[in-house]
Enzyme design. Structure first.
Site, PDB file in Angstrom:
ATOM      1  CG  ASN A   9      42.263  33.614  45.642  1.00  8.01           C
ATOM      2  OD1 ASN A   9      41.277  33.677  46.383  1.00  8.01           O
ATOM      3  ND2 ASN A   9      43.081  34.641  45.437  1.00  8.01           N
ATOM      4  CD1 TRP A  10      37.667  28.827  44.783  1.00  8.25           C
ATOM      5  CD2 TRP A  10      35.935  28.539  46.172  1.00  8.25           C
ATOM      6  NE1 TRP A  10      37.385  27.493  44.825  1.00  8.25           N
ATOM      7  CE2 TRP A  10      36.327  27.281  45.674  1.00  8.25           C
ATOM      8  CE3 TRP A  10      34.861  28.597  47.075  1.00  8.25           C
ATOM      9  CZ2 TRP A  10      35.682  26.094  46.041  1.00  8.25           C
ATOM     10  CZ3 TRP A  10      34.227  27.424  47.443  1.00  8.25           C
ATOM     11  CH2 TRP A  10      34.629  26.186  46.925  1.00  8.25           C
ATOM     12  CE  LYS A  11      41.535  36.426  42.535  1.00  2.95           C
ATOM     13  NZ  LYS A  11      42.049  37.305  41.510  1.00  2.95           N
ATOM     14  CG  HIS A  94      45.892  37.935  46.149  1.00  2.00           C
ATOM     15  ND1 HIS A  94      45.404  38.966  45.375  1.00  2.00           N
ATOM     16  CD2 HIS A  94      45.854  36.827  45.379  1.00  2.00           C
ATOM     17  CE1 HIS A  94      45.072  38.477  44.186  1.00  2.00           C
ATOM     18  NE2 HIS A  94      45.331  37.188  44.159  1.00  2.00           N
ATOM     19  CD  GLU A  96      42.471  40.218  43.540  1.00  2.00           C
ATOM     20  OE1 GLU A  96      41.901  39.498  44.378  1.00  2.00           O
ATOM     21  OE2 GLU A  96      42.565  39.908  42.330  1.00  2.00           O
ATOM     22  CD  GLU A 166      48.434  35.241  42.271  1.00  2.00           C
ATOM     23  OE1 GLU A 166      47.739  34.366  41.767  1.00  2.00           O
ATOM     24  OE2 GLU A 166      47.990  36.082  43.068  1.00  2.00           O
ATOM     25  N   GLY A 172      43.235  38.538  36.494  1.00  2.00           N
ATOM     26  CA  GLY A 172      41.867  38.894  36.108  1.00  2.00           C
ATOM     27  C   GLY A 172      41.780  39.661  34.802  1.00  2.00           C
ATOM     28  CB  SER A 212      44.953  35.362  32.956  1.00  2.00           C
ATOM     29  OG  SER A 212      44.407  36.623  33.302  1.00  2.00           O
ATOM     30  N   GLY A 233      42.481  31.993  39.913  1.00  2.00           N
ATOM     31  CA  GLY A 233      41.348  32.803  40.352  1.00  2.00           C
ATOM     32  C   GLY A 233      40.082  32.398  39.610  1.00  2.00           C
ATOM     33  N   GLY A 234      39.738  33.172  38.596  1.00  2.00           N
ATOM     34  CA  GLY A 234      38.476  32.989  37.871  1.00  2.00           C
ATOM     35  C   GLY A 234      38.181  31.550  37.466  1.00  2.00           C
TER      36      GLY A 234
HETATM   37  P1  13P Z   1      42.820  35.106  37.861  1.00  2.00           P
HETATM   38  O1  13P Z   1      43.141  33.647  37.626  1.00  2.00           O
HETATM   39  O2  13P Z   1      41.355  35.387  37.887  1.00  2.00           O
HETATM   40  O3  13P Z   1      43.589  35.988  36.937  1.00  2.00           O
HETATM   41  O4  13P Z   1      43.326  35.446  39.334  1.00  2.00           O
HETATM   42  C1  13P Z   1      44.602  35.052  39.705  1.00  2.00           C
HETATM   43  C2  13P Z   1      44.753  35.258  41.154  1.00  2.00           C
HETATM   44  O5  13P Z   1      44.743  36.377  41.632  1.00  2.00           O
HETATM   45  C3  13P Z   1      44.884  34.072  42.006  1.00  2.00           C
HETATM   46  O6  13P Z   1      45.241  34.414  43.305  1.00  2.00           O
END
Ligand code: 13P
Length: 259
Positions: A9-11, A94, A96, A166, A172, A212, A233-234
């Site tokens: 997930n590149w956000k 998600h 977020e 999640e 994050g 994470s 994510g990251g």
């Molecule tokens: P991180 O891997 O940056 O913690 O993000 C996880 C995430 O929200 C994937 O959708």
């Protein structure tokens, strides 16, 4: 067998040039049959990503979707548009989006149903906050989110979706759930599915862990019997780190369906 699925997930990251460069790196390192590998760029990079992914087994997903196929809904992106651009997956609900954009269990359900209707595979995200975990409410929250999003689905529909556990406190923050915490939540989710739609459906649904995940902790998480992949994510913004997570999934014991 539940085939492992690793999704990035590149956000809200990456220009077109950066997206193409990352995909070039992923094609060199993550093109495998053993694991389903998915990238979810921002909407603006989907067409470019679809082009760049040609000739590889890496699949394309989006980070959100609206529930109507078209109409006067300024700013929204429909499921048919996602299919048209080459998406096969879409992240729905998600945390977020729930936290910053008012997404509710009800809107998650509408999006999930729309995704299924237009043959997209929804990756439905659920998970508790730290306050909820500390108050011993994790299973209550998961039950509410599952009930709210999936409650009306048929067995066939449930089997077509992917769940992503999640925990909000792990996203994050660099603080991932321990393999034991992830397994406990995943086993709870699978049992809830089995109670609702039968053992076979419960066994068939893939449940990703997200929060994470990185090259160092992926193997421990993916070795858990009910952890069928990761939503990253990251670490998905680095071809090297993402490839290491995909490798950990290739090397993890296969998730045999036991019954
Ligand atoms: P991180 O891997 O940056 O913690 O993000 C996880 C995430 O929200 C994937 O959708």
């Amino acid at each position: 067998m539940r085939k492992p699925i690793i999704a990035g997930n590149w956000k809200c990251h990456l220009t077109l040039q950066e997206a193409s460069a990352l995909i070039a790196g992923l094609k060199d390192s993550c093109d495998t049959d053993a694991v389903e590998v998915v990238v979810c760029p921002p909407f603006t990079a989907l067409a470019t990503a679809a082009q760049s992914l040609k000739g590889s087994r890496i699949r394309l997903g989006a980070q959100d979707v609206f529930w109507e196929p078209h109409g006067a809904f300024t700013g929204e992106i429909s499921p048919t548009m996602l299919v048209d651009v080459g998406c096969r997956y879409v992240v729905v609900g998600h945390s977020e989006r729930r936290t910053h954009f008012g997404e509710s269990d009800q809107s998650v359900q509408r999006k999930l149903l729309a995704a299924l209707k237009y043959a997209l595979v929804p990756i439905v995200c659920i998970g508790e906050t730290l306050a909820e975990r500390d108050a011993n409410l994790t299973f209550n929250v998961l039950t509410r989110q599952l009930e709210g999003a999936l409650g009306t689905l048929s067995t066939d529909e449930v089997r077509r979706l992917i769940l992503a556990y999640e925990p909000v406190w792990a996203i994050g923050t660099g603080r991932n759930a321990s393999p034991g915490q992830a397994q406990e939540a995943h086993a709870f989710i699978r049992k809830w599915l089995a109670t609702r739609w039968g053992l076979e459906a419960g066994d068939a649904v893939r449940i990703q862990y997200g929060g994470s995940v990185n090259a160092a902790n992926a193997a421990g998480l993916l070795q858990q019997p009910d952890v069928d992949g990761a939503l990253v994510g990251g670490a998905s913004l680095s071809a090297e780190a993402f490839a290491a997570i995909v490798r950990a999934a290739v090397e993890a014991p296969s998730k045999a369906i036991t019954r």
